[in-house]
Design a protein around this motif. Structure first.
Motif, short mmCIF file in Angstrom:
data_model
loop_
_atom_site.label_atom_id
_atom_site.label_comp_id
_atom_site.label_asym_id
_atom_site.label_seq_id
_atom_site.Cartn_x
_atom_site.Cartn_y
_atom_site.Cartn_z
N TYR A 1 -5.89 4.36 6.99
CA TYR A 1 -5.06 5.55 7.08
C TYR A 1 -3.93 5.35 8.09
O TYR A 1 -3.97 4.45 8.93
N TYR B 1 1.45 5.28 0.75
CA TYR B 1 1.04 6.44 1.54
C TYR B 1 1.76 7.67 0.99
O TYR B 1 2.97 7.64 0.73
N GLU C 1 0.84 -1.19 0.00
CA GLU C 1 0.00 0.00 0.00
C GLU C 1 0.87 1.24 0.00
O GLU C 1 1.95 1.25 0.62
N ASN D 1 -3.42 7.23 2.57
CA ASN D 1 -3.25 5.94 1.91
C ASN D 1 -3.91 6.01 0.54
O ASN D 1 -5.13 6.11 0.43
#
Length: 278
Positions: free
Chosen positions: A260, A120, A118, A253
Motif C-alpha cells: 500500500y 494505485y 503497479e 494498490n
C-alpha cells in the motif's frame, strides 16, 4: 593520604573508560513505499486549473538523504461524472503538474498512479466551502485571557453535514498549524473559530503587528477522519494521546494490496485571507 586519593581517583577513571563498549543497535526497517501527496485544492476566485501532485518513496528515519522523488510514474485524474481526463506530467523532480484541471463542486474524481508496474487508485468528491465573513482579534476566547487570539467567522450551511480544515501560519514561522472541525454542534449557525499560539510548545504569543495567514478548506468526512488522526499523532504521545501507527490513506494498490501507499488524494475548495494584529 593525598597521594592515595589521587591514585584511587586515577584507577577509578581508568576502570570506567576501559569498560566502555560501543553497542550497535539494529533498528527495524520498514519496506520502502510510494508516498502520494495529491491535494487538489481549488481556491475560490481562481480557475483551479493549475494543480500539482507529488510522488516520492518512504525512507528510513535516520537516512542521510530524505529526498527521494519519484520521476517515472504515470499520473492521471478522471472526472467520473463527465469522463474528462487530466494528465499530470512529470517535472523530473517528483512533481507532476497539469494546467487544464476543471474543478466542479460535487463531482467525483478518480486518481490513477502507475509506478513500478503497479497501479494505485483513489476516489474523492470535490467538497465546497463557505465564505469567511470576517476576521477579528480578541483576548476573551482563548485559554489565556491575557494574550491575543484571532477569530475566523463564517456561516455553516444548513441541512448538510460539513467538515473543515483550518490552516494558520504567522509570517516568519517555519511551520503552519492545522486544526480540524465539523458542524455536529454548530450546524446552520454563525461560527467563531479562534486560534491562539500555544505557549506549551514554546511559541511566542501574538503581538501587535504580527501577520497571520488563514486558510479554510471544505473536506470530506473520510479525509476529516484521516487528518484528525494525523494531527493527533503529530502532537506526540501523552496521557490521552494516540499511539503513532502507520497511517494508511485512500490510495489503494490494485496490483498488490500488501504494497500500500502512504498519503492521501483529497479534493477541496478553499478560502484564504490574512490578518495583521493591531
Amino acid at each position: 593520604m593525598k597521594l592515595y586519593i589521587k591514585l584511587l581517583t586515577l584507577l577509578t577513571i581508568s576502570i570506567f573508560f576501559s569498560c566502555e563498549d560501543v553497542i550497535d543497535v539494529e533498528l527495524q526497517k520498514a519496506p520502502e513505499r510510494l508516498v502520494i501527496e495529491a491535494s487538489l485544492d481549488w481556491e475560490k476566485g481562481t480557475t483551479g486549473n493549475n494543480q500539482t501532485i507529488k510522488l516520492s518513496t518512504s525512507s528510513a528515519y535516520f537516512a542521510e538523504d530524505q529526498n527521494t522523488p519519484v520521476t517515472n510514474a504515470a499520473v492521471k485524474v478522471t472526472n467520473t461524472n463527465s469522463s474528462e481526463e487530466f494528465i499530470f506530467a512529470s517535472q523530473n523532480n517528483g512533481s507532476y503538474t497539469t494546467t487544464t484541471f476543471n474543478p466542479i463542486v460535487g463531482n467525483t474524481y478518480d486518481l490513477e498512479v502507475i509506478y513500478n508496474s503497479e497501479t494505485y487508485i483513489a476516489t474523492e468528491t470535490l467538497q465546497p466551502v463557505t465564505d469567511i465573513t470576517r476576521v477579528e482579534q480578541s483576548t476573551e476566547k482563548g485559554f489565556d485571557d491575557e494574550i491575543l487570539e484571532v477569530s475566523v467567522y463564517f456561516n455553516d450551511p444548513e441541512d448538510e453535514k460539513n467538515f473543515y480544515l483550518f490552516r494558520f501560519k504567522e509570517d516568519g514561522d517555519l511551520f503552519f498549524e492545522l486544526e480540524d472541525g465539523d458542524d455536529e454542534f454548530i450546524n446552520g449557525n454563525e461560527v467563531d473559530w479562534w486560534y491562539e499560539k500555544d505557549e506549551e510548545d514554546n511559541q511566542g504569543e501574538f503581538t501587535s503587528g504580527d501577520r497571520v495567514e488563514l486558510e479554510m478548506y471544505g473536506i470530506s468526512e473520510a479525509y476529516h477522519n484521516y487528518i484528525r488522526t494525523l494531527i493527533e499523532q503529530s502532537e506526540g504521545v501523552g496521557l490521552f494521546g494516540s499511539t503513532p501507527v502507520a497511517l494508511k490513506g485512500n490510495c489503494l494498490n490494485q496490483t498488490n494490496a500488501d504494497n500500500y501507499a502512504y498519503g492521501y488524494f483529497r479534493l477541496t475548495q478553499v478560502v484564504k485571507t490574512n490578518y495583521t494584529f493591531e
